[in-house]
Motif scaffolding. Sequence first.
Motif, mmCIF file in Angstrom:
data_model
loop_
_atom_site.group_PDB
_atom_site.id
_atom_site.type_symbol
_atom_site.label_atom_id
_atom_site.label_comp_id
_atom_site.label_asym_id
_atom_site.label_seq_id
_atom_site.Cartn_x
_atom_site.Cartn_y
_atom_site.Cartn_z
ATOM 1 N N LEU A 109 0.807 -1.216 0.000
ATOM 2 C CA LEU A 109 0.000 0.000 0.000
ATOM 3 C C LEU A 109 0.842 1.269 0.000
ATOM 4 O O LEU A 109 0.426 2.303 -0.530
ATOM 5 N N TYR A 143 2.737 2.394 -6.378
ATOM 6 C CA TYR A 143 1.691 2.873 -5.469
ATOM 7 C C TYR A 143 0.310 2.530 -6.017
ATOM 8 O O TYR A 143 -0.552 2.031 -5.280
ATOM 9 N N ARG A 147 -2.867 -1.033 -5.278
ATOM 10 C CA ARG A 147 -4.285 -0.814 -4.983
ATOM 11 C C ARG A 147 -5.211 -1.323 -6.088
ATOM 12 O O ARG A 147 -6.421 -1.102 -6.046
ATOM 13 N N LYS A 149 -7.546 -3.675 -7.926
ATOM 14 C CA LYS A 149 -8.380 -4.846 -7.661
ATOM 15 C C LYS A 149 -8.078 -5.952 -8.664
ATOM 16 O O LYS A 149 -8.218 -7.139 -8.336
ATOM 17 N N GLU A 157 -7.704 -2.311 -1.268
ATOM 18 C CA GLU A 157 -7.380 -1.107 -0.495
ATOM 19 C C GLU A 157 -7.408 -1.355 1.007
ATOM 20 O O GLU A 157 -7.184 -0.430 1.795
ATOM 21 N N GLU A 158 -7.668 -2.577 1.417
ATOM 22 C CA GLU A 158 -7.672 -2.921 2.836
ATOM 23 C C GLU A 158 -6.293 -3.411 3.270
ATOM 24 O O GLU A 158 -5.591 -4.086 2.520
#
Length: 242
Positions: A109, A143, A147, A149, A157-158
């Motif tokens: 992340l 970066y 993120r 999916k 994003e978790e």
Amino acid sequence: MALQIDQPEDILSRFLLEREKDPSEMSVKYLRDIMLTFVVAGKDTTSGTLSWFFFMLCTQPSVQEKVYREVKDVVDDAESLEDFATGITEAALSAMNYLRAALSETLRLYPAIPLDSKMCFEDDQLPGGLDVRKGEVVTYQPYAMGRMKYLWGEDAEEFRPERWLDEQGVYRHESPYKFTAFQAGPRLCMGRDFAYRQMMVFAAVLVRFFVFELGENGKAVKYKPMLTLYIDGGLGLRAFGR
């Protein structure tokens, strides 16, 4: 006169010993460049990643507790900070699967280098079919990739360290072409394993003896656009002894 070094424990001394075997294979300039790379590439990236790591531990108290339980169980016969640090052997680090997973999830992340570029030395074609010409620059964004999916699933994003563990709770490596924090292929970071060891030792000692909370409640933590992913204004923490 040959340089005499007995039982070297630092990396420079070990390189110097190797140079003694065949000086033609390792010039002084080569050694200087290697050490400069370790200092420049390893200092800011490692410290920045640890800052984001402790930020995530503060926002996810359950993760902080899991890391604490793991490191305490792995080095369970040490009551003092000094004894605990001494007990962190290679075998102990190998057993800290959840800690490594939490660090990797942090790097996913918040990669130390959020944006990177490569120059094409000769005409080539990317796997997707795009032609690139000699001298052209290709830029990719770790970066943003962390993120996606498409790469990491609906919960991309978790912050979920468990995604790095298999069914037995053992750390599972991802392809460096998917997890690009340390680059991939011929340009794979030479200090990757060293960086993990350094961060794991530092994090294990601190989490074993302290509980961390964010120091400035309500203040948003943002990154500062730079070559490395700095926390803008630094990270304020409060530490409480366990």
